[in-house]
Design a protein around this motif. Structure first.
Motif, PDB file in Angstrom:
ATOM      1  N   GLY A 281     -10.601 -32.300  44.020  1.00  8.66           N
ATOM      2  CA  GLY A 281      -9.677 -31.204  44.336  1.00  8.66           C
ATOM      3  C   GLY A 281      -9.898 -29.979  43.485  1.00  8.66           C
ATOM      4  O   GLY A 281      -9.441 -28.890  43.833  1.00  8.66           O
ATOM      5  N   THR A 282     -10.594 -30.157  42.356  1.00  7.37           N
ATOM      6  CA  THR A 282     -10.890 -29.033  41.470  1.00  7.37           C
ATOM      7  C   THR A 282     -12.398 -28.821  41.376  1.00  7.37           C
ATOM      8  O   THR A 282     -12.921 -27.756  41.696  1.00  7.37           O
ATOM      9  CB  THR A 282     -10.307 -29.273  40.067  1.00  7.37           C
ATOM     10  N   ASP A 283     -13.119 -29.858  40.932  1.00  3.10           N
ATOM     11  CA  ASP A 283     -14.575 -29.770  40.824  1.00  3.10           C
ATOM     12  C   ASP A 283     -15.262 -30.120  42.148  1.00  3.10           C
ATOM     13  O   ASP A 283     -16.348 -29.619  42.429  1.00  3.10           O
ATOM     14  CB  ASP A 283     -15.088 -30.739  39.741  1.00  3.10           C
ATOM     15  N   LEU A 284     -14.627 -30.998  42.916  1.00  2.00           N
ATOM     16  CA  LEU A 284     -15.221 -31.459  44.169  1.00  2.00           C
ATOM     17  C   LEU A 284     -14.115 -31.695  45.198  1.00  2.00           C
ATOM     18  O   LEU A 284     -13.164 -32.437  44.929  1.00  2.00           O
ATOM     19  CB  LEU A 284     -15.995 -32.768  43.951  1.00  2.00           C
ATOM     20  N   SER A 285     -14.229 -31.028  46.338  1.00  2.00           N
ATOM     21  CA  SER A 285     -13.260 -31.231  47.417  1.00  2.00           C
ATOM     22  C   SER A 285     -13.763 -32.317  48.363  1.00  2.00           C
ATOM     23  O   SER A 285     -14.961 -32.427  48.611  1.00  2.00           O
ATOM     24  CB  SER A 285     -13.040 -29.930  48.192  1.00  2.00           C
ATOM     25  N   VAL A 286     -12.827 -33.102  48.889  1.00  2.00           N
ATOM     26  CA  VAL A 286     -13.182 -34.223  49.771  1.00  2.00           C
ATOM     27  C   VAL A 286     -12.225 -34.254  50.959  1.00  2.00           C
ATOM     28  O   VAL A 286     -11.006 -34.101  50.789  1.00  2.00           O
ATOM     29  CB  VAL A 286     -13.116 -35.577  49.034  1.00  2.00           C
ATOM     30  N   ILE A 287     -12.799 -34.456  52.162  1.00  2.00           N
ATOM     31  CA  ILE A 287     -11.994 -34.618  53.371  1.00  2.00           C
ATOM     32  C   ILE A 287     -12.459 -35.874  54.098  1.00  2.00           C
ATOM     33  O   ILE A 287     -13.659 -36.107  54.248  1.00  2.00           O
ATOM     34  CB  ILE A 287     -12.123 -33.402  54.314  1.00  2.00           C
ATOM     35  N   GLY A 288     -11.504 -36.690  54.549  1.00  2.00           N
ATOM     36  CA  GLY A 288     -11.819 -37.906  55.283  1.00  2.00           C
ATOM     37  C   GLY A 288     -11.344 -37.838  56.720  1.00  2.00           C
ATOM     38  O   GLY A 288     -10.955 -36.774  57.223  1.00  2.00           O
ATOM     39  N   TYR A 289     -11.373 -38.995  57.371  1.00  2.00           N
ATOM     40  CA  TYR A 289     -10.946 -39.085  58.772  1.00  2.00           C
ATOM     41  C   TYR A 289     -10.478 -40.508  59.060  1.00  2.00           C
ATOM     42  O   TYR A 289     -11.178 -41.461  58.754  1.00  2.00           O
ATOM     43  CB  TYR A 289     -12.105 -38.737  59.710  1.00  2.00           C
ATOM     44  N   ASP A 290      -9.311 -40.647  59.598  1.00  2.00           N
ATOM     45  CA  ASP A 290      -8.668 -41.879  60.060  1.00  2.00           C
ATOM     46  C   ASP A 290      -7.190 -41.883  59.703  1.00  2.00           C
ATOM     47  O   ASP A 290      -6.356 -42.308  60.489  1.00  2.00           O
ATOM     48  CB  ASP A 290      -9.297 -43.167  59.510  1.00  2.00           C
ATOM     49  N   GLY A 291      -6.882 -41.450  58.457  1.00  2.00           N
ATOM     50  CA  GLY A 291      -5.488 -41.463  58.018  1.00  2.00           C
ATOM     51  C   GLY A 291      -5.036 -42.835  57.552  1.00  2.00           C
ATOM     52  O   GLY A 291      -3.875 -43.207  57.748  1.00  2.00           O
ATOM     53  N   ILE A 292      -5.933 -43.624  56.912  1.00  2.00           N
ATOM     54  CA  ILE A 292      -5.545 -44.957  56.460  1.00  2.00           C
ATOM     55  C   ILE A 292      -4.541 -44.831  55.307  1.00  2.00           C
ATOM     56  O   ILE A 292      -4.544 -43.842  54.567  1.00  2.00           O
ATOM     57  CB  ILE A 292      -6.765 -45.788  56.027  1.00  2.00           C
TER      58      ILE A 292
END
Length: 365
Positions: A281-292
């Motif tokens: 969230g600061t050094d590296l942003s991440v987005i996923g998929y599914d909503g587990i």
């Protein structure tokens, strides 16, 4: 008490379909087809027949109905337990939707399990031979899906949870995963990210090429170049994704953001980032998929595209039942969109930050 001029059956006697047809002045065939939702019966007639059947307390004998209509009023589902996420938490929600959708139309849900692809095909053959179901839901559609070939050859109705390229005529319900990946790139680009990685899921599944295409279109539309070193495939577990992210974060020009085709891969990226001393969230942003559910409980919570699995189950049941009742497959395709849940795992692109492996995180703004 009488029904539309006809006397009701004597007290204690089972109400038969002939009693309903006599009460309405309709043929037994019309009443039967109305109660079984055949498409050649108007909605007005179907509603009128159903109301009378309910009023008179008519309940079909399942065995007699199966002989008469050729239906056992059951939808089939074979779950391959060997799949990497066959027992994920969303499975219960998905099954609840399928069961509720089936029940609403007087059907039941018959579930079987297997532990391999061949066992799955054998289970289908057995259920078809023994007429355990009138049609099947096929989750996790594959690019080259042997289940489709088997059911087509047996002339058994089915519906896909997903879509197959070149088979637009098949009944299906699908979430627009490609559009979600495109939106993920747009979101990160708006935050100033220029080096964006992509970790795809299993390439045997039909969702993989769709989500990869959405990512590539998103990069193109954002005017960003795609670095092949920041693309990985076949990561559906935490360990597989961590290994892929380790390689990306060690690259000469590492990503400041990574989009994952499945949430489990995103959790693997969290582990890789922690090993590199990077803060999500600061050094590296991440987005996923599914909503587990796990995505909401990591720190920071994972930004992801949530899928309404219960609604998917409801719609899949409805589409399959309509196909079983004679509707043409060409009109039984539906799609829906995933909901973006923006949480703490995405933030502005970092400026001139270096990871522990020597990669230089420098915004191009």
């Amino acid at each position: 008490m009488s029904f539309e001029g006809k006397d009701m059956p004597r007290k204690g006697a089972r109400v038969k379909i002939s009693d309903v047809s006599d009460a309405l002045g309709l043929t037994k065939s019309t009443v039967s087809r109305a109660l079984n939702h055949y498409p050649d019966i108007s909605e007005t007639t179907r509603t009128r027949v159903q109301a009378m059947a309910d009023k008179m307390g008519y309940r079909p004998l399942s065995h007699a109905q199966a002989i008469r209509t050729g239906l056992v009023k059951s939808l089939g589902l074979v779950i391959q337990m060997g799949d990497h996420d066959a027992q994920r938490p969303f499975l219960s929600t998905f099954l609840a939707g399928l069961s509720e959708g089936a029940s609403a139309e007087g059907f039941t849900l018959t579930i079987a399990t297997s532990n391999s692809e061949q066992a799955t095909l054998n289970t289908f053959k057995s259920m078809i031979r023994d007429h355990k179901a009138d049609g099947f839901i096929l989750p996790r559609t594959m690019v080259d899906d042997p289940r489709i070939a088997l059911l087509r050859a047996a002339d058994v109705p089915f519906v896909l949870f997903g879509r197959v390229a070149g088979a637009a005529d098949l009944p299906s319900y699908d979430i627009k995963g490609g559009a979600a990946m495109h939106e993920a790139v747009e979101h990160l680009s708006s935050l100033g990210h220029r080096q964006i990685g992509f970790i795809n899921g299993g390439t045997q599944y039909s969702y993989a090429p769709t989500r990869a295409d959405g990512f590539l279109r998103g990069m193109r539309d954002a005017g960003l170049s795609v670095n092949p070193a920041l693309i990985a495939q076949d990561a559906v577990t935490i360990d597989q994704a961590r290994a892929a992210a380790d390689v990306m974060l060690a690259a000469p020009n590492p990503p400041t953001a990574i989009i994952c085709a499945v949430d489990m891969a995103a959790l693997g990226v969290y582990e890789s980032a922690a090993a590199c001393g990077l803060e999500i969230g600061t050094d590296l942003s991440v987005i996923g998929y599914d909503g587990i559910p796990e995505g909401a409980h990591v720190s920071p919570p994972l930004s992801t595209f949530a899928v309404d699995f219960k609604h998917a189950g409801l719609r899949l049941s409805n589409l399959l039942i309509r196909n079983i009742r004679g509707e043409k497959p060409t009109g039984l395709q539906e799609t829906a969109t995933a909901q973006f849940l923006r949480r703490g795992s995405t933030g502005p692109a970092p400026h001139s930050q270096t990871n522990s492996k020597g990669g230089n995180y420098e915004s191009e703004l």
